[in-house]
Design a protein around this motif. Structure first.
Motif, short mmCIF file in Angstrom:
data_model
loop_
_atom_site.label_atom_id
_atom_site.label_comp_id
_atom_site.label_asym_id
_atom_site.label_seq_id
_atom_site.Cartn_x
_atom_site.Cartn_y
_atom_site.Cartn_z
N THR A 1 70.76 75.13 37.76
CA THR A 1 69.76 75.12 36.69
C THR A 1 70.29 74.23 35.58
OG1 THR A 1 68.82 77.28 37.20
CG2 THR A 1 68.67 76.54 34.91
N ARG B 1 61.17 74.76 45.48
CA ARG B 1 61.84 73.46 45.38
C ARG B 1 63.29 73.52 45.82
NH1 ARG B 1 61.18 70.42 39.88
NH2 ARG B 1 62.41 68.97 41.13
N THR C 1 60.81 77.43 32.62
CA THR C 1 60.67 76.58 33.79
C THR C 1 60.73 75.12 33.33
OG1 THR C 1 58.26 76.63 33.63
CG2 THR C 1 59.30 78.33 34.98
N GLN D 1 64.60 77.43 41.42
CA GLN D 1 63.17 77.23 41.27
C GLN D 1 62.45 77.46 42.58
OE1 GLN D 1 62.18 73.63 39.29
NE2 GLN D 1 59.98 73.97 39.35
N ASP E 1 65.61 71.32 35.14
CA ASP E 1 65.50 71.68 36.55
C ASP E 1 65.94 73.13 36.72
OD1 ASP E 1 64.87 71.37 39.18
OD2 ASP E 1 66.48 69.96 39.65
N GLY E 2 65.36 73.80 37.73
CA GLY E 2 65.65 75.21 37.94
C GLY E 2 64.90 76.07 36.93
N GLN E 3 65.26 77.33 36.89
CA GLN E 3 64.64 78.28 35.97
C GLN E 3 65.71 79.07 35.25
OE1 GLN E 3 60.51 79.65 37.89
NE2 GLN E 3 62.24 80.23 39.14
#
Length: 216
Positions: free
Chosen positions: A189, A181, A158, A178, A129-131
């Motif tokens: 993240t 979202r 990603t 992200q 999740d997140g970047q």
């Protein structure tokens, strides 16, 4: 999700991970059979004992990580919130003395930045999740600055991406919310990480301003 597999070489070049493509029959079998953490650990241990080349190890372990994450939804939500002071947290899933594998979930607070570091072992980072913006560096020593490093590139991970790291790869991480979202920009993240046996005499943090390296 982009579901791309990447390799960071010992020279800190980020390239697509080459590996043997799985047949449709194999993928169907994988989808039908639950893949538990204990089976993953056994499979990875077998690869480590049979393969001495870290690049080959990563090529073989990477699809097993993807299979485990596709089959074990509990991992996706099994993490600790980032520490307010450090900006990150580690949730250990498996770390046994004298066992050659460590499995953990790492969570980073938004905009947190890691030190520039290597791992001194092979590693796999699977984004949940997140970047995560990874900046890569390589050693470029001179007589005056034996620990000099220079940037070699960067890559944005990603959800669904997997980054495989060779032992001499040097990188720095920045956690990025992200887009689309996380409207408030306050979600961590999260990545699922697998590492081999660390050579602590070679694991370093690099100080870019002073061009020095310190064992940690």
């Amino acid at each position: 999700m982009s579901d791309c597999d990447w390799l960071v070489t010992n020279e800190s070049q980020c390239v697509p991970l080459e590996g043997k493509a799985q047949s449709i029959a194999t993928k169907t079998y994988w989808a039908e059979k639950p893949y538990r953490l204990h089976r993953f650990l056994t499979d990875v241990e077998d690869i480590i004992w049979h393969e001495s080349d870290d690049r080959v190890r990563l090529q073989k372990i990477c699809p097993l990580v993807r299979r485990l994450l596709n089959s074990s939804e509990w991992i996706l939500s099994n993490f600790s919130l980032p520490d307010p002071e450090t900006g990150w947290s580690v949730q250990l899933h498996y770390d046994e003395p004298d066992f050659p594998i460590t499995v953990q979930t790492v969570a980073w607070a938004p905009q947190s930045v890691s030190p520039i570091h290597n791992h001194a072992t092979w590693g796999i980072v699977a984004m949940l999740d997140g970047q995560e913006q990874n900046t890569f560096w390589k050693r470029s020593p001179t007589s005056e600055f034996p620990d000099l490093i220079e940037q070699t590139g960067s890559h944005l991970l990603t959800p669904g991406d997997i980054l495989c790291l060779m032992p001499e790869a040097i990188h720095q991480i920045k956690a990025i919310p992200q887009s689309g979202r996380d409207a408030n920009g306050d979600e961590p993240t999260i990545s699922f990480n697998v590492y081999g046996v660390t050579d602590y005499d070679r694991r370093c943090e690099f100080n870019l301003a002073q061009q020095t390296a310190a064992i940690f």
